[in-house]
Scaffold this active site. Structure first.
Site, mmCIF file in Angstrom:
data_model
loop_
_atom_site.group_PDB
_atom_site.id
_atom_site.type_symbol
_atom_site.label_atom_id
_atom_site.label_comp_id
_atom_site.label_asym_id
_atom_site.label_seq_id
_atom_site.Cartn_x
_atom_site.Cartn_y
_atom_site.Cartn_z
ATOM 1 N N HIS A 144 0.833 -1.211 0.000
ATOM 2 C CA HIS A 144 0.000 0.000 0.000
ATOM 3 C C HIS A 144 0.863 1.256 0.000
ATOM 4 C CE1 HIS A 144 0.250 0.990 4.395
ATOM 5 N NE2 HIS A 144 0.208 -0.318 4.586
ATOM 6 N N ASP A 173 6.169 0.665 6.960
ATOM 7 C CA ASP A 173 4.739 0.479 6.721
ATOM 8 C C ASP A 173 4.216 1.603 5.824
ATOM 9 O OD1 ASP A 173 2.132 -0.409 6.920
ATOM 10 O OD2 ASP A 173 1.780 0.499 8.885
ATOM 11 N N GLU A 208 -4.858 2.056 2.646
ATOM 12 C CA GLU A 208 -4.989 0.828 3.440
ATOM 13 C C GLU A 208 -5.189 1.162 4.909
ATOM 14 O OE1 GLU A 208 -3.407 -2.325 6.144
ATOM 15 O OE2 GLU A 208 -2.661 -0.293 5.801
ATOM 16 N N GLU A 209 -4.484 2.189 5.387
ATOM 17 C CA GLU A 209 -4.418 2.452 6.822
ATOM 18 C C GLU A 209 -5.764 2.785 7.448
ATOM 19 O OE1 GLU A 209 -2.048 1.684 8.518
ATOM 20 O OE2 GLU A 209 -0.161 1.978 7.464
ATOM 21 N N ASP A 257 3.190 -6.484 3.210
ATOM 22 C CA ASP A 257 2.793 -5.425 4.148
ATOM 23 C C ASP A 257 3.060 -5.851 5.586
ATOM 24 O OD1 ASP A 257 1.794 -3.181 5.361
ATOM 25 O OD2 ASP A 257 -0.318 -3.713 5.088
ATOM 26 N N HIS A 291 3.478 2.738 12.883
ATOM 27 C CA HIS A 291 2.585 3.881 13.115
ATOM 28 C C HIS A 291 3.190 4.929 14.060
ATOM 29 C CE1 HIS A 291 -1.212 1.259 12.085
ATOM 30 N NE2 HIS A 291 -0.332 1.297 11.106
#
Length: 473
Positions: free
Chosen positions: A278, A290, A324-325, A352, A423
Site C-alpha cells: 500500500h 509500513d 490501506e491504513e 505489508d 505507526h
C-alpha cells in the site's frame, strides 16, 4: 507474523506431497531461471533505492493529504522509469481526516506532560481540552465487563500491553473498539497504551471506529513509557487527572488512486500474478517500514524480471493500494473494479509487514497445483524459507480477494521488530537493512516468475478452490 522456528508437521508435509497421479509441473528451464533470479536479485534488485526515493522525495503519505497526490504521481513516474509495459491508475474515494493539535498532561497529583497522538478518525476535543480522572482497565474485555457507572464522566484508560507481534490482533481491539465501549458507559474520552512492542517515547497511532448510535468521544494513544508512568501514579492510590486536547477533524471526501504497473505476459497475458503493497502511510513517520518497504519490494521484483530480458507466460501486475491504513479502502476498490474478472488472477501475494526477510512460504491453491507449490518452495528454501500450510492469507488489502475465491500465497516476513516502529515517528528509512529488503525482493521475484510460468492454474474461481475454502473453515 512473528519470526519463529517453524516445525514441519505431518499435516504441513502432506500439503507438499506429490499426488500419486501424474501432475504437470514447472519445467527444468523455468526452475533454473527462478533459481538464477533468486540468487542474482539478492544483490542486484532496486528495492533499497526505490524506498530511498519514496521516503526522501515524498515522505509521509496520509490518505487525502497533499502528499497522497504527490505519492500517486511519484508511483506513476517510477513505474515508467523502471520499464513496466503498462502503467495506469484506478480511482479510490474515501472520507478525509486530519490530526490537528495534540497534547496531554497529568494535572494532578503529579503534574507532567505526556506524549500523545489521536487515533484515526477520532473526534476532537473542545478547544480548551477535556479534563477527567483516569480509570484503568487491563484489557478491552475488562472495560466491557465493568459496571456501567465505572467511568461515567471520567477518562477510560486501556492498559493492554503488547508483548510480541502475534499479540497484535487482541491488543488492537482496544484501539479499534475502545472508544465506543467507553462512551457506552459515559466516559468523556478514551486513552490507550500504544499498540507496539517498543519502549520508545513515541505513541503509535492507528485506526479506530465508532459504533452507530453511541456518542463519539475523543480517543488517543500515549507512549508505552508514559503508560507505565500513569500506572505508577495510579498505584499510589490517589486520583490521577488527565487533560487531553485533540484538534482532529473530518473534512469531506477525497479521490486518490490505486497505481498499477504491469509486465505483460506472452501466452496468457489476460491472466496475471498480483503482487503489491500500500502506497499510503500514517503521517507521523515517513512510512518506510509500513508500507514503503512493500511498495519497493514488489516494484523491484517486477523490474528485476524485466531487466533480465525475461517475458513471463502470464502477466505480472504490481498494485500500489490507496488508503490501506484507514480501512483497506484501496483493496476493496480493486476488488470491486475487477470483481467480474477475479478468475484471471493466477496468484495474489501482498507485502505489508515490513522489510523481511521472508521466512515462511504458504499457499492457498487447488490440490492439483500442489506439486508446483512444492517446486516453488524448493526454490525459495535456500533463502532460509520454511514451509507453511495451504491456507495462506495474501495480506491486508488482498484478503478480500481470497474471500472471493482467489488463489493466494503468503510470503511470511520476519517482523520481530516491526511493531517497535509501526505507526510512529520512528518509521523512517534509516531502519532499513539492505540485506533484509533485498532478500525479500529476491523471493518475490522468484515467486512471481514461477507463479506466472506455472503449467497449471492455481484455481481462482474454481470449484476445487471453493471446496478447499469450505474445508479450511
Amino acid at each position: 507474523m512473528l519470526f519463529t522456528k517453524y516445525v514441519i508437521t505431518a499435516a504441513v508435509a502432506a500439503v507438499f506431497a506429490v499426488p500419486a497421479f501424474a501432475a504437470e509441473t514447472l519445467s527444468a528451464k523455468d526452475l533454473q531461471t527462478a533459481s538464477a533470479l533468486r540468487d542474482a536479485a539478492q544483490t542486484g534488485n532496486l528495492s533499497y533505492r526505490i524506498l530511498e526515493s519514496l521516503t526522501t522525495e515524498i515522505g509521509p503519505r496520509m490518505a487525502g493529504s497533499k502528499n497522497d497526490a504527490r505519492a500517486v504521481a511519484w508511483a506513476e513516474a517510477k513505474f515508467r522509469e523502471l520499464g513496466f509495459d503498462k502503467v495506469w491508475k484506478e480511482p479510490v474515494t474515501f472520507p478525509v481526516w486530519t490530526r490537528g493539535v495534540e497534547s496531554a498532561e497529568i494535572v494532578a497529583p503529579f503534574p507532567q506532560p505526556l506524549l500523545v497522538t489521536a487515533l484515526g478518525f477520532s473526534v476532537g476535543t473542545p478547544a480548551e481540552g477535556i479534563t477527567g480522572d483516569i480509570v484503568r482497565f487491563a484489557t478491552l474485555k475488562d472495560l466491557i465487563e465493568a459496571p456501567d457507572d465505572a467511568v461515567r464522566g471520567k477518562i477510560a484508560f486501556i492498559d493492554h500491553k503488547m508483548q510480541k507481534a502475534s499479540d497484535y490482533g487482541s491488543v488492537q481491539a482496544g484501539r479499534s473498539q475502545g472508544a465506543s465501549e467507553a462512551a457506552r458507559k459515559g466516559a468523556v474520552a478514551l486513552v490507550i497504551r500504544s499498540v507496539g512492542t517498543d519502549s520508545h517515547r513515541f505513541p503509535h497511532t492507528g485506526m479506530m471506529r465508532y459504533k452507530e448510535g453511541i456518542p463519539k468521544i475523543p480517543a488517543a494513544a500515549i507512549s508505552n513509557p508514559d503508560a507505565d508512568l500513569v500506572v505508577r501514579m495510579l498505584e499510589r492510590g490517589k486520583p490521577v487527572s488527565l487533560k487531553l486536547r485533540l484538534g482532529a477533524e473530518n473534512e469531506g471526501t477525497y479521490t486518490s488512486y490505486n497505481v498499477i504497473g504491469e509486465i505483460t505476459g506472452t501466452e496468457k497475458k489476460d491472466e496475471y500474478v498480483l503482487i503489491g503493497g500500500h502506497l499510503d502511510s500514517w503521517d507521523l513517520g515517513t512510512g518506510a517500514i509500513d508500507d514503503g518497504a512493500g511498495v519497493a519490494i514488489t516494484m523491484a521484483a517486477g523490474e528485476f524480471i524485466k531487466r533480465q530480458g525475461l517475458r513471463p507466460k502470464r502477466s505480472i501486475r504490481v498494485v500500489l493500494y490507496a488508503n490501506e491504513e484507514q480501512g483497506l479502502i484501496g483493496g476493496k476498490a480493486y476488488h470491486d473494479a475487477h470483481v467480474k474478472d477475479l478468475h484471471k488472477i493466477q496468484a495474489a501475494a501482498e507485502a505489508d509487514s515490513g522489510q523481511g526477510p521472508v521466512v515462511r512460504f504458504s499457499s492457498y491453491v487447488q490440490p492439483a497445483a500442489l506439486p508446483v507449490v512444492k517446486q516453488m518452495f524448493d526454490v525459495l528454501a535456500p533463502l532460509g524459507v520454511q514451509a507453511g500450510d495451504n491456507d495462506a492469507h495474501p495480506g491486508p488489502d488482498m484478503g478480500i480477494l481470497k474471500s472471493a475465491g482467489t488463489a493466494s500465497f503468503g510470503l511470511g516476513l520476519n517482523n520481530e521488530d516491526y511493531f517497535d516502529l509501526h505507526h510512529t515517528p520512528d518509521d523512517t528509512f534509516d531502519k532499513i537493512v539492505p540485506a533484509r529488503i533485498n532478500q525479500t525482493a529476491a523471493a518475490y521475484a522468484a515467486f512471481a516468475w514461477m507463479a506466472a510460468q506455472s503449467p497449471v492454474s492455481f484455481g481462482s474461481g474454481t470449484d476445487a478452490l471453493k471446496a478447499l475454502k469450505t474445508v479450511s473453515k
